[in-house]
Motif scaffolding. Sequence first.
Motif, PDB file in Angstrom:
ATOM      1  N   ALA A 117       0.827  -1.195   0.000  1.00 27.56           N
ATOM      2  CA  ALA A 117       0.000   0.000   0.000  1.00 27.56           C
ATOM      3  C   ALA A 117       0.858   1.241   0.000  1.00 27.56           C
ATOM      4  O   ALA A 117       1.985   1.243   0.479  1.00 27.56           O
ATOM      5  CB  ALA A 117      -0.919   0.011   1.222  1.00 27.56           C
ATOM      6  N   ASN A 118       0.318   2.284  -0.552  1.00 35.17           N
ATOM      7  CA  ASN A 118       0.945   3.586  -0.514  1.00 35.17           C
ATOM      8  C   ASN A 118       0.822   4.137   0.896  1.00 35.17           C
ATOM      9  O   ASN A 118      -0.240   4.078   1.508  1.00 35.17           O
ATOM     10  CB  ASN A 118       0.212   4.499  -1.514  1.00 35.17           C
ATOM     11  CG  ASN A 118       0.938   5.795  -1.753  1.00 35.17           C
ATOM     12  OD1 ASN A 118       1.542   6.351  -0.842  1.00 35.17           O
ATOM     13  ND2 ASN A 118       0.869   6.271  -2.981  1.00 35.17           N
TER      14      ASN A 118
ATOM     15  N   VAL B  54      -4.271 -15.498  -6.992  1.00 30.71           N
ATOM     16  CA  VAL B  54      -3.788 -14.117  -7.106  1.00 30.71           C
ATOM     17  C   VAL B  54      -2.754 -13.864  -6.008  1.00 30.71           C
ATOM     18  O   VAL B  54      -2.965 -14.252  -4.856  1.00 30.71           O
ATOM     19  CB  VAL B  54      -4.967 -13.126  -6.983  1.00 30.71           C
ATOM     20  CG1 VAL B  54      -4.475 -11.680  -6.996  1.00 30.71           C
ATOM     21  CG2 VAL B  54      -5.974 -13.358  -8.111  1.00 30.71           C
ATOM     22  N   PRO B  55      -1.619 -13.249  -6.324  1.00 31.96           N
ATOM     23  CA  PRO B  55      -0.587 -13.001  -5.308  1.00 31.96           C
ATOM     24  C   PRO B  55      -1.111 -12.111  -4.175  1.00 31.96           C
ATOM     25  O   PRO B  55      -1.953 -11.237  -4.404  1.00 31.96           O
ATOM     26  CB  PRO B  55       0.519 -12.273  -6.088  1.00 31.96           C
ATOM     27  CG  PRO B  55       0.276 -12.611  -7.512  1.00 31.96           C
ATOM     28  CD  PRO B  55      -1.203 -12.789  -7.657  1.00 31.96           C
ATOM     29  N   PRO B  56      -0.631 -12.327  -2.959  1.00 37.54           N
ATOM     30  CA  PRO B  56      -1.134 -11.565  -1.805  1.00 37.54           C
ATOM     31  C   PRO B  56      -1.067 -10.058  -1.990  1.00 37.54           C
ATOM     32  O   PRO B  56      -1.996  -9.343  -1.595  1.00 37.54           O
ATOM     33  CB  PRO B  56      -0.233 -12.028  -0.658  1.00 37.54           C
ATOM     34  CG  PRO B  56       0.215 -13.387  -1.050  1.00 37.54           C
ATOM     35  CD  PRO B  56       0.352 -13.353  -2.545  1.00 37.54           C
ATOM     36  N   GLU B  57       0.019  -9.552  -2.586  1.00 41.82           N
ATOM     37  CA  GLU B  57       0.134  -8.103  -2.726  1.00 41.82           C
ATOM     38  C   GLU B  57      -0.929  -7.547  -3.670  1.00 41.82           C
ATOM     39  O   GLU B  57      -1.423  -6.430  -3.491  1.00 41.82           O
ATOM     40  CB  GLU B  57       1.527  -7.704  -3.208  1.00 41.82           C
ATOM     41  CG  GLU B  57       1.948  -8.271  -4.551  1.00 41.82           C
ATOM     42  CD  GLU B  57       2.604  -9.649  -4.471  1.00 41.82           C
ATOM     43  OE1 GLU B  57       3.256 -10.035  -5.473  1.00 41.82           O
ATOM     44  OE2 GLU B  57       2.469 -10.332  -3.435  1.00 41.82           O
ATOM     45  N   ALA B  58      -1.317  -8.338  -4.691  1.00 42.84           N
ATOM     46  CA  ALA B  58      -2.371  -7.889  -5.602  1.00 42.84           C
ATOM     47  C   ALA B  58      -3.742  -7.996  -4.945  1.00 42.84           C
ATOM     48  O   ALA B  58      -4.620  -7.155  -5.181  1.00 42.84           O
ATOM     49  CB  ALA B  58      -2.339  -8.711  -6.886  1.00 42.84           C
TER      50      ALA B  58
ATOM     51  N   GLN C  55      -4.342  -7.579  -1.748  1.00 40.05           N
ATOM     52  CA  GLN C  55      -4.419  -6.435  -0.840  1.00 40.05           C
ATOM     53  C   GLN C  55      -4.626  -5.136  -1.600  1.00 40.05           C
ATOM     54  O   GLN C  55      -5.387  -4.260  -1.153  1.00 40.05           O
ATOM     55  CB  GLN C  55      -3.160  -6.376   0.020  1.00 40.05           C
ATOM     56  CG  GLN C  55      -3.050  -7.543   0.984  1.00 40.05           C
ATOM     57  CD  GLN C  55      -1.722  -7.593   1.707  1.00 40.05           C
ATOM     58  OE1 GLN C  55      -0.925  -6.657   1.634  1.00 40.05           O
ATOM     59  NE2 GLN C  55      -1.465  -8.691   2.402  1.00 40.05           N
ATOM     60  N   ALA C  56      -3.989  -5.000  -2.745  1.00 42.12           N
ATOM     61  CA  ALA C  56      -4.172  -3.789  -3.548  1.00 42.12           C
ATOM     62  C   ALA C  56      -5.613  -3.669  -4.023  1.00 42.12           C
ATOM     63  O   ALA C  56      -6.206  -2.580  -3.991  1.00 42.12           O
ATOM     64  CB  ALA C  56      -3.213  -3.800  -4.736  1.00 42.12           C
TER      65      ALA C  56
ATOM     66  N   TYR D 108      -8.532  -3.951   9.263  1.00 43.70           N
ATOM     67  CA  TYR D 108      -9.703  -4.817   9.142  1.00 43.70           C
ATOM     68  C   TYR D 108      -9.316  -6.113   8.445  1.00 43.70           C
ATOM     69  O   TYR D 108      -9.701  -7.214   8.877  1.00 43.70           O
ATOM     70  CB  TYR D 108     -10.806  -4.134   8.330  1.00 43.70           C
ATOM     71  CG  TYR D 108     -11.311  -2.814   8.850  1.00 43.70           C
ATOM     72  CD1 TYR D 108     -11.116  -2.403  10.168  1.00 43.70           C
ATOM     73  CD2 TYR D 108     -12.018  -1.956   8.013  1.00 43.70           C
ATOM     74  CE1 TYR D 108     -11.600  -1.191  10.629  1.00 43.70           C
ATOM     75  CE2 TYR D 108     -12.518  -0.745   8.461  1.00 43.70           C
ATOM     76  CZ  TYR D 108     -12.293  -0.363   9.765  1.00 43.70           C
ATOM     77  OH  TYR D 108     -12.778   0.843  10.193  1.00 43.70           O
ATOM     78  N   TYR D 109      -8.627  -5.966   7.345  1.00 41.54           N
ATOM     79  CA  TYR D 109      -8.155  -7.120   6.559  1.00 41.54           C
ATOM     80  C   TYR D 109      -7.334  -8.053   7.441  1.00 41.54           C
ATOM     81  O   TYR D 109      -7.554  -9.272   7.475  1.00 41.54           O
ATOM     82  CB  TYR D 109      -7.330  -6.584   5.387  1.00 41.54           C
ATOM     83  CG  TYR D 109      -6.734  -7.593   4.436  1.00 41.54           C
ATOM     84  CD1 TYR D 109      -7.244  -7.731   3.147  1.00 41.54           C
ATOM     85  CD2 TYR D 109      -5.634  -8.375   4.786  1.00 41.54           C
ATOM     86  CE1 TYR D 109      -6.677  -8.626   2.250  1.00 41.54           C
ATOM     87  CE2 TYR D 109      -5.073  -9.266   3.901  1.00 41.54           C
ATOM     88  CZ  TYR D 109      -5.589  -9.394   2.637  1.00 41.54           C
ATOM     89  OH  TYR D 109      -5.031 -10.285   1.744  1.00 41.54           O
TER      90      TYR D 109
END
Length: 284
Positions: free
Chosen positions: A2-3, A195-199, A201-202, A245-246
Amino acid sequence: MANNDLTGGAELPQPVPGFPDFGHVALQGLPNTRDLGGLPAADGRRIARRRLIRSGALRHATETDLRQLELMHGMERVVDFRTDMERQKEPDPKDKLAGVVFYDLPVFEEAALGITHEGDLAEDARALRKFDGNPFEMIRQLYPECLLGEAGMRAYGSFFQVLLGARAGATLWHCTEGKDRAGLGAILVEYALGVPPEAIQADYLATNLFVRTWAEKMLDALARHHVLEGADADVDALFYAQMEYYDAAFDAVRKEFGGVEGYLRDGLGVGPDAVAELRGLYLE
């Protein structure tokens, strides 16, 4: 992931290569409608377009929006994660979508304050403040209940059965804003599809790019009701996706099932064969 910049209280996602604008579908009345097509997935493949669509409640869709979803995006099924009360108050326009099959799969049997928005905007904010003045904590505690509560497990298990039976066309799922219950549904589907975790979460945080208008309406309503003092935090808690939350949801899943794979298999009945079938249906 995340940014680190926060704009209006919203944590913003990093871009996902090959997934421009987070699959946003430009509609007049549904600002947070997104096609998961293009997300990177298992075996170097990507999610197919016009098959999996997440959204907010269709009550706010214009006639043009509905025709676009049907004709341009191939919507054939709608899964509604809202409570009975929410559906009665703002029903989906089923009479305008005669060729679409609707599934009512409430994640909660009754209202879950702060996640369903069953009152008007000012009522939501006032009610949140009753929870020890910490709306973030209240909603953070609701996320595990979405996934691990009896109603939630039944709803998400049924949701996967709908997807397994959908051989063509698009399935759209929604709650109110498309942030919490619909967002968790998207996370589970994306995990099953590799789907990769970073995607993942994005995509979860991408809601924050599209719900700002709703947040502004909330602040306007609070100002009209003279309850604006300290309301920014309430609005952030209500309207924006938050990684806390996630994390709370999936920490609870790991504790109960050892991880999302175990949750899908043992909690929802989506084992390896079903996962393979889903990937055959939705990846290209």
